[in-house]
Scaffold this motif. Structure first.
Motif, PDB file in Angstrom:
ATOM      1  N   ILE A 131       0.960  -1.271   0.022  1.00  0.00           N
ATOM      2  CA  ILE A 131      -0.127  -0.111  -0.202  1.00  0.00           C
ATOM      3  C   ILE A 131       0.992   1.181  -0.101  1.00  0.00           C
ATOM      4  O   ILE A 131       0.366   2.265   0.478  1.00  0.00           O
ATOM      5  CB  ILE A 131      -0.989   0.082   1.158  1.00  0.00           C
ATOM      6  N   TYR A 132       2.249   1.072  -0.502  1.00  0.00           N
ATOM      7  CA  TYR A 132       3.061   2.195  -0.408  1.00  0.00           C
ATOM      8  C   TYR A 132       3.588   2.376  -1.894  1.00  0.00           C
ATOM      9  O   TYR A 132       4.519   1.478  -2.646  1.00  0.00           O
ATOM     10  CB  TYR A 132       4.314   2.054   0.628  1.00  0.00           C
ATOM     11  N   GLU A 133       3.015   3.528  -2.506  1.00  0.00           N
ATOM     12  CA  GLU A 133       3.344   3.623  -4.040  1.00  0.00           C
ATOM     13  C   GLU A 133       4.721   3.900  -4.272  1.00  0.00           C
ATOM     14  O   GLU A 133       5.391   3.219  -5.350  1.00  0.00           O
ATOM     15  CB  GLU A 133       2.512   4.831  -4.658  1.00  0.00           C
ATOM     16  N   ASP A 134       5.571   4.447  -3.501  1.00  0.00           N
ATOM     17  CA  ASP A 134       6.883   4.885  -3.788  1.00  0.00           C
ATOM     18  C   ASP A 134       7.635   3.480  -3.580  1.00  0.00           C
ATOM     19  O   ASP A 134       9.026   3.539  -3.833  1.00  0.00           O
ATOM     20  CB  ASP A 134       7.073   5.974  -2.338  1.00  0.00           C
ATOM     21  N   GLN A 135       7.251   2.254  -3.002  1.00  0.00           N
ATOM     22  CA  GLN A 135       7.898   1.338  -2.892  1.00  0.00           C
ATOM     23  C   GLN A 135       7.532   0.076  -3.939  1.00  0.00           C
ATOM     24  O   GLN A 135       7.857  -1.038  -3.660  1.00  0.00           O
ATOM     25  CB  GLN A 135       7.602   0.611  -1.392  1.00  0.00           C
ATOM     26  N   LEU A 233       1.184  -8.665  11.994  1.00  0.00           N
ATOM     27  CA  LEU A 233       2.494  -9.542  11.757  1.00  0.00           C
ATOM     28  C   LEU A 233       2.929  -9.321  10.321  1.00  0.00           C
ATOM     29  O   LEU A 233       2.152  -9.586   9.388  1.00  0.00           O
ATOM     30  CB  LEU A 233       2.353 -10.881  12.124  1.00  0.00           C
ATOM     31  N   VAL A 234       3.965  -8.845   9.811  1.00  0.00           N
ATOM     32  CA  VAL A 234       4.274  -8.738   8.458  1.00  0.00           C
ATOM     33  C   VAL A 234       5.481  -9.976   8.301  1.00  0.00           C
ATOM     34  O   VAL A 234       6.520  -9.872   8.739  1.00  0.00           O
ATOM     35  CB  VAL A 234       4.959  -7.481   8.213  1.00  0.00           C
ATOM     36  N   VAL A 235       4.910 -10.581   7.243  1.00  0.00           N
ATOM     37  CA  VAL A 235       5.970 -12.105   6.809  1.00  0.00           C
ATOM     38  C   VAL A 235       6.006 -11.612   5.258  1.00  0.00           C
ATOM     39  O   VAL A 235       5.128 -11.482   4.847  1.00  0.00           O
ATOM     40  CB  VAL A 235       5.161 -13.113   7.116  1.00  0.00           C
ATOM     41  N   TRP A 236       7.218 -11.502   4.881  1.00  0.00           N
ATOM     42  CA  TRP A 236       7.440 -11.090   3.384  1.00  0.00           C
ATOM     43  C   TRP A 236       8.692 -12.193   2.859  1.00  0.00           C
ATOM     44  O   TRP A 236       9.623 -12.227   3.197  1.00  0.00           O
ATOM     45  CB  TRP A 236       7.842  -9.555   3.511  1.00  0.00           C
ATOM     46  N   GLU A 245      11.738  -5.730  -0.849  1.00  0.00           N
ATOM     47  CA  GLU A 245      11.659  -5.750   0.624  1.00  0.00           C
ATOM     48  C   GLU A 245      11.250  -4.214   1.172  1.00  0.00           C
ATOM     49  O   GLU A 245      10.591  -4.220   2.187  1.00  0.00           O
ATOM     50  CB  GLU A 245      13.191  -5.634   0.929  1.00  0.00           C
ATOM     51  N   GLY A 246      11.542  -3.279   0.602  1.00  0.00           N
ATOM     52  CA  GLY A 246      11.049  -2.022   0.847  1.00  0.00           C
ATOM     53  C   GLY A 246       9.692  -1.944   1.078  1.00  0.00           C
ATOM     54  O   GLY A 246       9.256  -0.845   1.837  1.00  0.00           O
ATOM     55  N   ALA A 247       8.684  -2.456   0.219  1.00  0.00           N
ATOM     56  CA  ALA A 247       7.189  -2.398   0.445  1.00  0.00           C
ATOM     57  C   ALA A 247       6.879  -2.840   1.655  1.00  0.00           C
ATOM     58  O   ALA A 247       6.179  -2.579   2.424  1.00  0.00           O
ATOM     59  CB  ALA A 247       6.764  -3.178  -0.835  1.00  0.00           C
ATOM     60  N   ALA A 248       7.866  -3.928   2.453  1.00  0.00           N
ATOM     61  CA  ALA A 248       7.437  -4.452   3.471  1.00  0.00           C
ATOM     62  C   ALA A 248       7.929  -3.602   4.632  1.00  0.00           C
ATOM     63  O   ALA A 248       7.115  -3.337   5.556  1.00  0.00           O
ATOM     64  CB  ALA A 248       8.136  -5.975   3.851  1.00  0.00           C
ATOM     65  N   ARG A 249       9.136  -3.138   4.440  1.00  0.00           N
ATOM     66  CA  ARG A 249       9.551  -2.148   5.747  1.00  0.00           C
ATOM     67  C   ARG A 249       8.769  -0.780   5.725  1.00  0.00           C
ATOM     68  O   ARG A 249       8.627  -0.187   6.649  1.00  0.00           O
ATOM     69  CB  ARG A 249      11.202  -1.740   5.310  1.00  0.00           C
ATOM     70  N   ALA A 250       8.014  -0.489   4.601  1.00  0.00           N
ATOM     71  CA  ALA A 250       7.441   0.736   4.580  1.00  0.00           C
ATOM     72  C   ALA A 250       6.114   0.799   5.586  1.00  0.00           C
ATOM     73  O   ALA A 250       5.649   1.722   6.079  1.00  0.00           O
ATOM     74  CB  ALA A 250       6.681   1.077   3.205  1.00  0.00           C
ATOM     75  N   TYR A 251       5.795  -0.663   5.724  1.00  0.00           N
ATOM     76  CA  TYR A 251       4.657  -0.633   6.779  1.00  0.00           C
ATOM     77  C   TYR A 251       5.021  -0.169   8.346  1.00  0.00           C
ATOM     78  O   TYR A 251       4.037   0.353   9.019  1.00  0.00           O
ATOM     79  CB  TYR A 251       4.186  -2.130   7.091  1.00  0.00           C
ATOM     80  N   LEU A 252       6.226  -0.087   8.512  1.00  0.00           N
ATOM     81  CA  LEU A 252       6.697   0.426   9.867  1.00  0.00           C
ATOM     82  C   LEU A 252       6.437   2.067  10.039  1.00  0.00           C
ATOM     83  O   LEU A 252       6.621   2.545  11.089  1.00  0.00           O
ATOM     84  CB  LEU A 252       8.086  -0.034  10.041  1.00  0.00           C
TER      85      LEU A 252
END
Length: 290
Positions: A131-135, A233-236, A245-252
């Motif tokens: 849900i992060y377009e920049d990623q 919980l984010v599992v990626w 990977e950046g799309a997962a870290r963006a949730y933080l």
């Protein structure tokens, strides 16, 4: 612990005979499993018996996928329609509280469900649902070209990938060969057998074209996460041309307390890292959705 059986059922959802898989005790805490593109509830066939000793797992085939049939005269094949359908599915089964597994297109439908009734959300498990377009990864490029110019020429370029080979590319993706060989060809052959005959491919192209509308939902979805802070919980799988990977870290950014685990896999993590996902989900759900 032995695996529990999975039942295969149907329910009427707004006039559509809907196939779904169910595992676990009828009175257990619910885990809702909306599937991704171009799969069906089949993608959860191994996860469900592994968690069904404690949780009630429900995985519907959404219209046009798997064993749920719906022509375009009765279902419009838009993201709005799928989000509404998932909500109606929960209503048809009388679900009042649930954890939601958010993956691929299912992440869009599941998050809109969460926004519509945040008090019912016990937890989120996010697995390669962005849900992060920049990623966005490079694999979005042809889709974004079509979103910007939905001409017949642009649609035709994307439609060429709505094929058995195109489905294979979606499932195998960018994972290294030693991981790719663990991904069963049943995924793409079954998916194509179920949707490959007209008007199935045309309906899927219509859905892919409508995917451009998801971007405008991103700010609302991010705001929901910030405001309600559901246990997450984010599992990626970082080998993902759409969602690296950046799309997962963006949730933080919006959920700084979320648990983040990057596993050695790709977009279809349940095919290659099932044991790790099951272990993480058992621990997480045991704490927040027992």
């Amino acid at each position: 612990m032995s695996a529990v059986p999975v039942a295969h059922r149907t329910v009427d959802v707004n006039g559509i005979r809907t196939f779904y898989r169910e595992a676990g005790p009828a009175d257990g805490p619910v885990v809702l499993l909306p599937h991704g593109y171009p799969s069906s509830s089949f993608q959860f066939r191994n996860l469900m018996p592994a968690l069904g000793d404690r949780w009630r797992l429900l995985a519907p085939d959404l219209p046009g996928f798997g064993y749920t049939r719906a022509d375009a005269d009765h279902f419009p094949y838009t993201f709005d329609a799928y989000a509404s359908f998932l909500r109606r599915f929960t209503e048809a089964l009388g679900l009042r509280r649930y954890a939601i597994y958010l993956h691929d297109f299912g992440s869009q439908f599941g998050l809109r469900l969460a926004i519509s009734a945040p008090e019912r959300v016990a937890a989120l498990v996010i697995q390669n649902g962005d849900i992060y377009e920049d990623q966005h990864g490079p694999k979005y490029a042809p889709l974004k070209k079509m979103w910007a110019d939905p001409s017949p020429y642009a649609l035709a370029a994307v439609a060429a990938h709505v094929s058995e080979q195109g489905f294979r590319d979606e499932f195998v993706g960018e994972v290294p060969e030693e991981i790719a060989e663990r991904i069963s060809p049943d995924l793409w052959t079954l998916s194509w057998a179920q949707v490959g005959q007209p008007p199935g491919p045309a309906n899927l192209v219509r859905l892919l074209a409508d995917q451009r509308t998801t971007v405008q939902w991103f700010p609302r979805q991010q705001a929901y996460l910030r405001e309600h802070r559901p246990p997450t919980l984010v599992v990626w799988g970082p080998y993902d041309g759409y969602m690296p990977e950046g799309a997962a870290r963006a949730y933080l950014r919006d959920l700084p307390d979320a648990e983040l685990h990057l596993l050695d896999g790709g977009h279809w993590l349940l095919e290659t890292r099932l044991a790790e996902v099951v272990s993480l989900m058992r621990d997480f759900l045991g704490r927040v959705h027992p």
